[in-house]
Design a protein around this motif. Structure first.
Motif, PDB file in Angstrom:
ATOM      1  N   LEU A   9     -66.807   6.225   3.618  1.00  0.00           N
ATOM      2  CA  LEU A   9     -66.556   5.083   4.501  1.00  0.00           C
ATOM      3  C   LEU A   9     -65.633   4.066   3.828  1.00  0.00           C
ATOM      4  N   PHE A  10     -65.840   3.841   2.546  1.00  0.00           N
ATOM      5  CA  PHE A  10     -64.984   2.937   1.782  1.00  0.00           C
ATOM      6  C   PHE A  10     -63.533   3.422   1.831  1.00  0.00           C
ATOM      7  N   TYR A  11     -63.320   4.695   1.555  1.00  0.00           N
ATOM      8  CA  TYR A  11     -61.977   5.273   1.576  1.00  0.00           C
ATOM      9  C   TYR A  11     -61.368   5.200   2.971  1.00  0.00           C
ATOM     10  N   ASP A  12     -62.148   5.521   3.971  1.00  0.00           N
ATOM     11  CA  ASP A  12     -61.667   5.497   5.356  1.00  0.00           C
ATOM     12  C   ASP A  12     -61.238   4.076   5.756  1.00  0.00           C
ATOM     13  N   GLU A  56     -49.715  -3.866  -2.537  1.00  0.00           N
ATOM     14  CA  GLU A  56     -49.699  -3.350  -3.912  1.00  0.00           C
ATOM     15  C   GLU A  56     -51.114  -3.288  -4.492  1.00  0.00           C
ATOM     16  N   ARG A  57     -51.936  -4.298  -4.188  1.00  0.00           N
ATOM     17  CA  ARG A  57     -53.328  -4.273  -4.653  1.00  0.00           C
ATOM     18  C   ARG A  57     -54.078  -3.090  -4.047  1.00  0.00           C
ATOM     19  N   LEU A  58     -53.849  -2.853  -2.766  1.00  0.00           N
ATOM     20  CA  LEU A  58     -54.511  -1.713  -2.115  1.00  0.00           C
ATOM     21  C   LEU A  58     -54.095  -0.405  -2.778  1.00  0.00           C
ATOM     22  N   GLN A  59     -52.817  -0.278  -3.099  1.00  0.00           N
ATOM     23  CA  GLN A  59     -52.349   0.929  -3.775  1.00  0.00           C
ATOM     24  C   GLN A  59     -53.058   1.095  -5.123  1.00  0.00           C
ATOM     25  N   GLU A  60     -53.292  -0.013  -5.796  1.00  0.00           N
ATOM     26  CA  GLU A  60     -54.020   0.008  -7.067  1.00  0.00           C
ATOM     27  C   GLU A  60     -55.464   0.484  -6.849  1.00  0.00           C
ATOM     28  N   ILE A  61     -56.078   0.040  -5.767  1.00  0.00           N
ATOM     29  CA  ILE A  61     -57.455   0.447  -5.467  1.00  0.00           C
ATOM     30  C   ILE A  61     -57.523   1.938  -5.165  1.00  0.00           C
ATOM     31  N   PHE A  62     -56.539   2.445  -4.424  1.00  0.00           N
ATOM     32  CA  PHE A  62     -56.500   3.888  -4.182  1.00  0.00           C
ATOM     33  C   PHE A  62     -56.467   4.640  -5.513  1.00  0.00           C
ATOM     34  N   ILE A  64     -57.610   3.567  -8.409  1.00  0.00           N
ATOM     35  CA  ILE A  64     -58.912   3.376  -9.057  1.00  0.00           C
ATOM     36  C   ILE A  64     -59.927   4.419  -8.575  1.00  0.00           C
ATOM     37  N   ILE A  65     -59.901   4.696  -7.273  1.00  0.00           N
ATOM     38  CA  ILE A  65     -60.882   5.645  -6.729  1.00  0.00           C
ATOM     39  C   ILE A  65     -60.367   7.092  -6.735  1.00  0.00           C
ATOM     40  N   GLN A 130     -63.281  -3.210 -10.807  1.00  0.00           N
ATOM     41  CA  GLN A 130     -61.874  -3.639 -10.745  1.00  0.00           C
ATOM     42  C   GLN A 130     -61.436  -3.793  -9.282  1.00  0.00           C
ATOM     43  N   ALA A 131     -61.894  -2.903  -8.423  1.00  0.00           N
ATOM     44  CA  ALA A 131     -61.572  -3.002  -6.999  1.00  0.00           C
ATOM     45  C   ALA A 131     -62.173  -4.273  -6.402  1.00  0.00           C
TER      46      ALA A 131
END
Length: 165
Positions: A9-12, A56-62, A64-65, A130-131
């Protein structure tokens, strides 16, 4: 079919907001061009720069996971943006246009605040420290933008739209 978990769900939802931010990035220059107030134009231009950083932050979170950064069509943001475009068309040249633009922008901000707040809570539950920090930074920016738009509306733009009526 495998049972879906909070990670899924987090990824979606991350894909949803990634798509939304990219659509918002496209819409902000149109809103800035449509605004008659220099302060509102500047607010939209500033938020465009912030939105780029949020992407860019979202790309960083991707990263991270351990998932690929990709969007998933977000019907909600498409509807909110379509309403904004309708206001730009219906109120073009009207003294109420800027008030309508603020209303549309705040609908976007509220959607984003809801998404980022939820994602931050889930990231905490999932142990993505970090996320959490990245999502919190974005949530604070979105909240500040919403507050700034409210202030701009109450200080001058809503009154200007009313006076000309």
């Amino acid at each position: 079919m495998a049972e879906k978990k909070l990670d899924d769900l987090f990824y979606d939802t991350l894909k949803d907001i990634y798509f939304a931010e990219r659509q918002i990035l496209k819409a902000l220059p149109k809103m800035a061009r449509a605004a008659s107030s220099d302060k509102l134009k500047a607010a939209f231009e500033k938020h465009k720069e912030e939105t780029q950083g949020q992407i860019e932050r979202l790309q960083e979170i991707f990263e991270i996971i351990g998932k690929r950064a990709q969007g998933k069509t977000c019907e909600a943001i498409q509807g909110i943006i379509a309403e904004g475009e309708e206001i730009m068309e219906d109120f073009k040249g009207s003294p109420a246009l800027d008030a309508g633009l603020i209303s549309s922008a705040q609908a976007v901000e509220h959607y984003e605040m809801a998404r980022y707040g939820t994602l931050k809570a889930w990231a905490q539950q999932l142990g993505h420290k970090q996320a959490v920090q990245l999502l919190d930074a974005t949530l604070k920016e979105e909240t500040k933008t919403d507050d700034d738009l409210s202030l701009l509306a109450t200080e001058s733009l809503n009154a200007a739209g009313k006076k000309a009526a």
